[in-house]
Scaffold this active site. Structure first.
Site, PDB file in Angstrom:
ATOM      1  N   LYS A   1       0.812  -1.211   0.000  1.00 34.56           N
ATOM      2  CA  LYS A   1       0.000   0.000   0.000  1.00 34.56           C
ATOM      3  C   LYS A   1       0.852   1.272   0.000  1.00 34.56           C
ATOM      4  O   LYS A   1       0.400   2.323  -0.439  1.00 34.56           O
ATOM      5  CB  LYS A   1      -0.970   0.002   1.193  1.00 34.56           C
TER       6      LYS A   1
ATOM      7  N   TYR B   1     -11.990 -14.859   2.935  1.00 32.70           N
ATOM      8  CA  TYR B   1     -11.027 -13.792   3.210  1.00 32.70           C
ATOM      9  C   TYR B   1     -10.542 -13.856   4.659  1.00 32.70           C
ATOM     10  O   TYR B   1     -11.356 -13.974   5.587  1.00 32.70           O
ATOM     11  CB  TYR B   1     -11.668 -12.420   2.952  1.00 32.70           C
TER      12      TYR B   1
ATOM     13  N   TYR C   1      -2.711 -12.700   2.757  1.00 31.87           N
ATOM     14  CA  TYR C   1      -2.422 -12.360   1.352  1.00 31.87           C
ATOM     15  C   TYR C   1      -1.229 -13.152   0.798  1.00 31.87           C
ATOM     16  O   TYR C   1      -1.396 -14.087   0.024  1.00 31.87           O
ATOM     17  CB  TYR C   1      -2.135 -10.865   1.232  1.00 31.87           C
TER      18      TYR C   1
HETATM   19  C1  LIG Z   1      -3.649  -5.291   0.248  1.00 31.84           C
HETATM   20  C2  LIG Z   1      -2.695  -6.404   0.179  1.00 31.84           C
HETATM   21  C3  LIG Z   1      -2.604  -7.226  -0.960  1.00 31.84           C
HETATM   22  C4  LIG Z   1      -3.532  -7.114  -2.121  1.00 31.84           C
HETATM   23  O1  LIG Z   1      -3.271  -6.016  -2.942  1.00 31.84           O
HETATM   24  P1  LIG Z   1      -4.475  -5.334  -3.706  1.00 31.84           P
HETATM   25  O2  LIG Z   1      -3.867  -4.178  -4.391  1.00 31.84           O
HETATM   26  O3  LIG Z   1      -5.464  -4.956  -2.643  1.00 31.84           O
HETATM   27  O4  LIG Z   1      -5.062  -6.324  -4.641  1.00 31.84           O
HETATM   28  C5  LIG Z   1      -1.636  -8.206  -0.987  1.00 31.84           C
HETATM   29  N1  LIG Z   1      -0.819  -8.395   0.058  1.00 31.84           N
HETATM   30  C6  LIG Z   1      -0.882  -7.655   1.174  1.00 31.84           C
HETATM   31  C7  LIG Z   1       0.039  -7.963   2.277  1.00 31.84           C
HETATM   32  C8  LIG Z   1      -1.828  -6.630   1.285  1.00 31.84           C
HETATM   33  O5  LIG Z   1      -1.879  -5.899   2.401  1.00 31.84           O
END
Ligand SMILES: *Cc1c(COP(=O)(O)O)cnc(C)c1O
Length: 338
Positions: free
Chosen positions: A50, A264, A290
Site C-alpha cells: 500500500k 477472506y 495475502y
Molecule cells: C492489500 C494487500 C494485498 C492485495 O493487494 P491489492 O492491491 O489490494 O489487490 C496483498 N498483500 C498484502 C500484504 C496486502 O496488504
C-alpha cells in the site's frame, strides 16, 4: 516508458525494492527459478504494497489541500496501518473504519498485529459490523468531517483506484529495469490480489512498456470471474488516466482463485505451510491473509509441474507480516515457550 512525472507524488518508498533470487526454496521445490520482489520492504511503518499506492494518493490529497485522510479496511488491514503512517508523515489527521469481515477470530485478531500498530500510530479508529456498504460508510464519515470544518480526502479500501494503481505501474517499471540490469528473462510475475490495485497497476505498467510478461494474481477473496472483472475495470481506468493511445488488452488479466479456502482472512493448511516454508528456507516472513495464500498457490502449481525448470518466476511479496501477530492462535497452537 510511460511517464508518471505529471502526477503529484510524495516519496514514501525506498525504491527500488530488491529483486532477489531465492536459491533455497528453488532447490527445495525442485521446479522453476524463484525470484522475489521485496515490496514487503517499502520502508514505512513495517511496509507493504500500500505504501507505493499512497505515494500517489497522498500526493493528490496534498495537492487538493486535504487536512484529514479517511479510509477503511478489514480489522487486520495492512492498508489502514500504512495509510495512517503516511498521513502522520505529512501532518494530516486520519480516521479509519475497521470492518469486522472475518468471523470467529481470536482476541489477538482484534487487539494485536495491525490493530496495535494503528493505535500506536494514533488514528481515530471506528469499527463497523460486516455486511455494510463500506464505501457508503466512508462517504458518510467524509460528510461528517466536512461539516466539522475538515477537508477530508477519501481513500477507498486497499487504496485501489486509478491514482493508487499508479504505484504499481511504478513497481512494474522497476521490475523491468532490474531484470534488464540482472540480465534476467522474467517468464511469470505472480502475487496476491485483493482490492485489485496491485494487479491492475502491474498489468498496465508492463503492457504500457510493451512487455508481454504474464501476470498471475492469486485471489484472496473473490471467485475467479469476479476478480478478473474487478481487475480489468481498474486496469482500464488506470490506462485511461495514463492517456495511452493504443487500446488496453483485457486478456492480460489472469487470476487463479483456487487457494482462497474458506474465505477472506481465513488461512488454509497450504497458507500455513507456505509461511513456514519461506521462513525456514529463506528467512522471509509472509502473512496469513495475502502473501501466504499466494505463495501457497505458487507452491502447489510448482508441485503439479505447471512450470518448466528453466522458467524464471518473480513472486511480488506484498508484505503483511504485521498481521502474523493477529493470528497467534492459528500459528502457535501449542503456545509459547513458557
Ligand atoms: C492489500 C494487500 C494485498 C492485495 O493487494 P491489492 O492491491 O489490494 O489487490 C496483498 N498483500 C498484502 C500484504 C496486502 O496488504
Amino acid at each position: 516508458m510511460t511517464t508518471l512525472a505529471r502526477f503529484p507524488r510524495v516519496r514514501l518508498t525506498q525504491a527500488p525494492t530488491p529483486l532477489e533470487f531465492l536459491p533455497n526454496i528453488t532447490r527445495a521445490l525442485g521446479g522453476p527459478q524463484i525470484y522475489i520482489k521485496r515490496d514487503d520492504n517499502t520502508g514505512l511503518a513495517l511496509g507493504g504494497n500500500k505504501t507505493r499506492k499512497l505515494e500517489f494518493l497522498l500526493g493528490d490529497a496534498l495537492a487538493r489541500g486535504a487536512t484529514h485522510i479517511v479510509t477503511q479496511g478489514a480489522t487486520q488491514s495492512n492498508h489502514v496501518r500504512q495509510t495512517i503512517a503516511a498521513a502522520n508523515k505529512f501532518g494530516l489527521k486520519s480516521t479509519v473504519l475497521l470492518e469486522e469481515r472475518v468471523s470467529g477470530a481470536h482476541s489477538d485478531y482484534y487487539s494485536n498485529g495491525n490493530v496495535l500498530l494503528d493505535q500506536l500510530l494514533g488514528a481515530s479508529i471506528e469499527t463497523r459490523p460486516s455486511g455494510l456498504d463500506m464505501n457508503h460508510e466512508l462517504i458518510a464519515v467524509g460528510e461528517r468531517l466536512q461539516t466539522a470544518g475538515e477537508r477530508p480526502y477519501l481513500i477507498p479500501g486497499g487504496g485501489s483506484n486509478a491514482i493508487g494503481a499508479l504505484g504499481y505501474v511504478a513497481s512494474a517499471q522497476e521490475i523491468l529495469q532490474q531484470s534488464t540490469d540482472l540480465g534476467l528473462r522474467v517468464d511469470h510475475v505472480v502475487h496476491a490480489t485483493g482490492s485489485t490495485g496491485t494487479q491492475a497497476g502491474l498489468v498496465v505498467g508492463l503492457q504500457a512498456a510493451n512487455s508481454n510478461i504474464p501476470v498471475l494474481g492469486f485471489s484472496v477473496r473473490a471467485p475467479r470471474e469476479k476478480q478478473i472483472d474487478n481487475v480489468r475495470k481498474l486496469a482500464r481506468q488506470t490506462w485511461d488516466l495514463l492517456d495511452i493511445r493504443q487500446p488496453f488488452d483485457d486478456e492480460a488479466v489472469r487470476v487463479n482463485a483456487n487457494y482462497v479456502g474458506a474465505g477472506y482472512g481465513l488461512p488454509t493448511e497450504g497458507t500455513l505451510e507456505a509461511i513456514r516454508l519461506l521462513a525456514r528456507h529463506e528467512g522471509i516472513l509472509l502473512d496469513p491473509v495475502y502473501s501466504g495464500k499466494a505463495f501457497a498457490g505458487l507452491v502447489d502449481l510448482i508441485r503439479q509441474g505447471h512450470f518448466r525448470h528453466d522458467e524464471n518466476i518473480v513472486f511480488v511479496h506484498t508484505g503483511g507480516a504485521a498481521g502474523l501477530f493477529g493470528y497467534r492462535d492459528t500459528l502457535q497452537p501449542q503456545g509459547g515457550v513458557k
